[in-house]
Design a protein around this motif. Structure first.
Motif, PDB file in Angstrom:
ATOM      1  N   GLY A  26      -2.067   9.349   1.227  1.00 16.41           N
ATOM      2  CA  GLY A  26      -1.180   9.736   0.143  1.00 16.41           C
ATOM      3  C   GLY A  26       0.116  10.261   0.718  1.00 16.41           C
ATOM      4  O   GLY A  26       0.562   9.817   1.786  1.00 16.41           O
ATOM      5  N   HIS A  31       5.174  15.862  -8.405  1.00 13.09           N
ATOM      6  CA  HIS A  31       4.663  15.085  -9.542  1.00 13.09           C
ATOM      7  C   HIS A  31       4.981  15.881 -10.806  1.00 13.09           C
ATOM      8  O   HIS A  31       4.107  16.525 -11.389  1.00 13.09           O
ATOM      9  CB  HIS A  31       3.154  14.860  -9.411  1.00 13.09           C
ATOM     10  CG  HIS A  31       2.778  13.822  -8.418  1.00 13.09           C
ATOM     11  ND1 HIS A  31       2.838  14.050  -7.066  1.00 13.09           N
ATOM     12  CD2 HIS A  31       2.339  12.538  -8.568  1.00 13.09           C
ATOM     13  CE1 HIS A  31       2.448  12.949  -6.432  1.00 13.09           C
ATOM     14  NE2 HIS A  31       2.151  12.024  -7.316  1.00 13.09           N
ATOM     15  N   ASP A  40      -1.576  12.307  -4.942  1.00 12.45           N
ATOM     16  CA  ASP A  40      -1.939  10.956  -4.510  1.00 12.45           C
ATOM     17  C   ASP A  40      -3.108  10.960  -3.520  1.00 12.45           C
ATOM     18  O   ASP A  40      -4.045  10.159  -3.638  1.00 12.45           O
ATOM     19  CB  ASP A  40      -0.738  10.258  -3.870  1.00 12.45           C
ATOM     20  CG  ASP A  40       0.397  10.065  -4.850  1.00 12.45           C
ATOM     21  OD1 ASP A  40       0.139  10.029  -6.059  1.00 12.45           O
ATOM     22  OD2 ASP A  40       1.556   9.964  -4.404  1.00 12.45           O
ATOM     23  N   VAL A  68       7.734   8.903   1.945  1.00 13.72           N
ATOM     24  CA  VAL A  68       8.137   9.636   0.746  1.00 13.72           C
ATOM     25  C   VAL A  68       9.570  10.141   0.870  1.00 13.72           C
ATOM     26  O   VAL A  68       9.921  11.208   0.385  1.00 13.72           O
ATOM     27  CB  VAL A  68       7.135  10.788   0.463  1.00 13.72           C
ATOM     28  CG1 VAL A  68       7.264  11.899   1.511  1.00 13.72           C
ATOM     29  CG2 VAL A  68       7.242  11.304  -0.955  1.00 13.72           C
ATOM     30  N   HIS A 110      -0.524   6.031  -3.049  1.00 14.54           N
ATOM     31  CA  HIS A 110       0.901   6.260  -3.330  1.00 14.54           C
ATOM     32  C   HIS A 110       1.658   4.946  -3.231  1.00 14.54           C
ATOM     33  O   HIS A 110       1.669   4.306  -2.167  1.00 14.54           O
ATOM     34  CB  HIS A 110       1.458   7.268  -2.328  1.00 14.54           C
ATOM     35  CG  HIS A 110       2.946   7.435  -2.372  1.00 14.54           C
ATOM     36  ND1 HIS A 110       3.606   7.935  -3.471  1.00 14.54           N
ATOM     37  CD2 HIS A 110       3.905   7.170  -1.444  1.00 14.54           C
ATOM     38  CE1 HIS A 110       4.907   7.978  -3.223  1.00 14.54           C
ATOM     39  NE2 HIS A 110       5.113   7.516  -2.002  1.00 14.54           N
ATOM     40  N   HIS A 161       3.405   7.704 -13.078  1.00 17.11           N
ATOM     41  CA  HIS A 161       3.612   8.797 -12.132  1.00 17.11           C
ATOM     42  C   HIS A 161       3.616  10.121 -12.881  1.00 17.11           C
ATOM     43  O   HIS A 161       4.524  10.392 -13.669  1.00 17.11           O
ATOM     44  CB  HIS A 161       4.929   8.622 -11.380  1.00 17.11           C
ATOM     45  CG  HIS A 161       4.998   9.375 -10.090  1.00 17.11           C
ATOM     46  ND1 HIS A 161       5.469  10.654 -10.007  1.00 17.11           N
ATOM     47  CD2 HIS A 161       4.611   9.032  -8.830  1.00 17.11           C
ATOM     48  CE1 HIS A 161       5.403  11.070  -8.755  1.00 17.11           C
ATOM     49  NE2 HIS A 161       4.880  10.102  -8.016  1.00 17.11           N
ATOM     50  N   GLU A 166      -2.196   9.569 -14.457  1.00 18.64           N
ATOM     51  CA  GLU A 166      -2.342  10.313 -13.212  1.00 18.64           C
ATOM     52  C   GLU A 166      -2.771  11.758 -13.467  1.00 18.64           C
ATOM     53  O   GLU A 166      -3.552  12.331 -12.695  1.00 18.64           O
ATOM     54  CB  GLU A 166      -1.037  10.278 -12.406  1.00 18.64           C
ATOM     55  CG  GLU A 166      -1.233  10.624 -10.952  1.00 18.64           C
ATOM     56  CD  GLU A 166      -0.101  10.140 -10.082  1.00 18.64           C
ATOM     57  OE1 GLU A 166      -0.370   9.693  -8.955  1.00 18.64           O
ATOM     58  OE2 GLU A 166       1.074  10.205 -10.517  1.00 18.64           O
TER      59      GLU A 166
END
Length: 267
Positions: A26, A31, A40, A68, A110, A161, A166
């Motif tokens: 992840g 988030h 994730d 990321v 992710h 997301h 999620e």
């Protein structure tokens, strides 16, 4: 079987009998305001553990350090430089192989890791390594009927997301970490589309341009029951992938064929 909860004897036995270690991967990123930074990885790890109960294999602890870069504007994100990220992944695979596993499969939680993992897997074609690599997104193997089932739990939502989907998953995996009282954005949270004028042209800021708060859809519609059902479904789907990888003999032979031909170039 969870790597970190195993004894050396049990881990050695697993490596000899099943040969496969899966690595839930992840990132640490925002988030929205209401979900944990590790969303994730937490979800991918839970699905991997549940899948390993159906189809035995070793499950490595969550690997947090994926791609990321697009989240570095927010507190809590951890993003390493690209060369270091690739070096870490290689060292991780080398260590897993040193412990006796000849197959390693990344279970991705992710979306932003997709390109990274693809490139990393390609990069291992430069030299002959003592393991074969595989990568899969935990929900990518849904059949049409399973996709309909998953969609039924997520009715009246869209996003992908920190949305209802999620948020429901995290309510199942780590309910104590969900802080719905922190969700302050008007719903539904829609894409801003600030680079829509470019059409299908991609930029490093494409995700940020649409979702600067890293939250979409209708998170307030989430519920733990839907999350529980999704975890169970995704674990069943991932177990099929695990079985296929354990039974695979083709990739290893292709690797050896490819390396043999590569070494003959120029000789």
């Amino acid at each position: 079987m969870q790597w970190e909860l195993s004894t050396p004897v049990d881990l050695e036995k697993m490596a000899k009998e099943e040969k496969l270690c899966i690595v839930p991967i992840g990132v640490l990123e925002r988030h929205g305001e209401h979900l944990p930074l590790g969303t994730d990885g937490l979800v991918a790890h839970k699905i991997a553990v549940e899948a390993s109960k159906i189809e035995p294999c070793a499950v490595f602890p969550v690997y947090w350090f994926g791609q990321v870069h697009e989240a570095k504007f927010s507190s809590g994100a951890v993003s390493f430089e690209s060369d270091f990220t690739l070096t870490l992944l290689k060292n991780l695979c080398d260590e897993i192989a040193r412990n006796g596993f000849t197959k390693i499969m990344f279970v991705n939680g992710h979306g932003g890791n997709g390109s990274l993992l693809s490139y990393f897997l390609f990069s291992t074609m430069d030299k002959n390594v003592p393991y074969t690599l595989y990568s899969v997104m935990y929900d990518s193997g849904l059949t049409p009927s399973e996709r309909e089932e998953a969609d039924s739990y997520m009715a009246a939502d869209s996003g992908g997301h920190a949305d209802k989907w999620e948020t429901s998953l995290v309510m199942s995996v780590a309910p104590e970490s969900v802080k719905m009282e922190y969700q302050r954005f008007p719903e539904p949270i829609k894409a801003m589309g600030r680079v829509n004028h470019l059409g299908r042209v991609f930029t490093p800021f494409s995700w940020y341009a649409s979702f600067p708060e890293h939250v979409t859809g209708n998170p307030s519609m989430a519920n733990k029951e839907a999350g529980d059902k999704l975890i169970e479904l995704y674990a069943k789907v991932l177990a099929r992938d695990i079985k296929a990888v354990k039974e695979d003999t083709v990739v290893e032979s292709l690797k050896e064929e490819f390396m043999e031909r590569s070494e003959k170039i120029g000789k």
